[in-house]
Write an enzyme that holds these catalytic residues in place. Structure first.
Site, short mmCIF file in Angstrom:
data_model
loop_
_atom_site.label_atom_id
_atom_site.label_comp_id
_atom_site.label_asym_id
_atom_site.label_seq_id
_atom_site.Cartn_x
_atom_site.Cartn_y
_atom_site.Cartn_z
NE ARG A 42 44.09 33.85 34.58
CZ ARG A 42 43.67 32.84 35.35
NH1 ARG A 42 44.47 31.85 35.68
NH2 ARG A 42 42.42 32.84 35.79
CB SER A 111 37.88 37.46 28.75
OG SER A 111 39.21 37.28 29.14
CE LYS A 140 38.11 32.97 35.04
NZ LYS A 140 38.07 34.07 34.11
#
Ligand code: TZP
Ligand code: MG
Length: 214
Positions: A42, A111, A140
């Site tokens: 990521r 997701s 996040k």
């Protein structure tokens, strides 16, 4: 691509926030040695070339241990390095579109936060779902939290593998027992730790205790 549920048991997502002078690929090797079963790269701020370079380095490691490796959000990078697949969010690209670009034999992870999103993703050909955030997380900051009841509703509504994500650590992982998930997905519970190998080993043992399959 049909995914083995067991490869979802302990899914680690990289985060260069926690590099501490090491290389990301060394950290990935440590977490695999500790028992991570799936790796996602990521990256939010790398140029295409640097992203590809980083992905190639990690793929060397995941190939060595035969661990599935996907790229967050970037199908071009996934294709350039021939990773096992890609992981996309709700705001990124539709599963249909992603499938057209990446091909039939690759993994597409999605997701999802609601039953509707989860069912649609499965219908459109997603191979697994990442569902959360199940706990608050500073990794996040814009992630909305869902309840464990919602997590279970989602997992009962689909048949593809599902991992829970968001704020999961050694202290709260037990709470996920009974939610019908196939594994957990973590960033900071692995990569923020001084000893990634040992942290992964502990989480691996704990994750084996919360899933229903052998
Ligand atoms: N998506 C939902 S929560 C989250 C992502 C990428 C962050 C997970 O990181 P951590 O450190 O395991 O809470
Ligand atoms: Mg995304």
């Amino acid at each position: 691509m049909k995914l083995d549920r067991k490869s979802m048991l302990l899914y680690a997502i990289t985060d260069r926030t926690w590099l501490k002078g090491e290389t990301l690929s060394n950290q990935v090797e440590d977490t695999i040695k500790g028992g991570a079963t799936f790796i996602q790269l990521r990256e939010k701020n790398l140029s295409f070339n640097d992203f590809v370079k980083q992905a190639e380095e990690i793929k060397t490691v995941t190939d060595k241990y035969n661990i599935p490796f996907v790229i967050n959000d970037n199908i071009k990078v996934a294709l350039a390095v021939d990773s096992d697949g890609v992981h996309v969010g709700q705001e990124d690209i539709s599963v249909k579109e992603a499938r057209k670009l990446i091909g039939e034999d690759k993994i597409i992870g999605v997701s999802a936060q609601t039953v509707e999103q989860a069912v649609l993703a499965e219908q459109e050909g997603a191979d697994y779902l990442g569902v959360g955030a199940v706990f608050p997380t500073s990794t996040k900051s814009d992630a909305n939290c869902i309840s464990l009841e919602q997590l279970k509703e989602i997992s009962m509504a689909i048949s593809i593998p599902i991992v829970a994500i968001g704020g999961i650590n050694e202290e709260n992982i037990e709470e996920l027992k009974g939610t019908n998930i196939d594994g957990i997905c973590v960033i900071s519970a692995i990569f923020s730790k001084a000893n990634i190998f040992e942290a992964t080993k502990r989480l691996r043992k704990l994750s084996e205790g919360i899933v229903d399959y052998e």
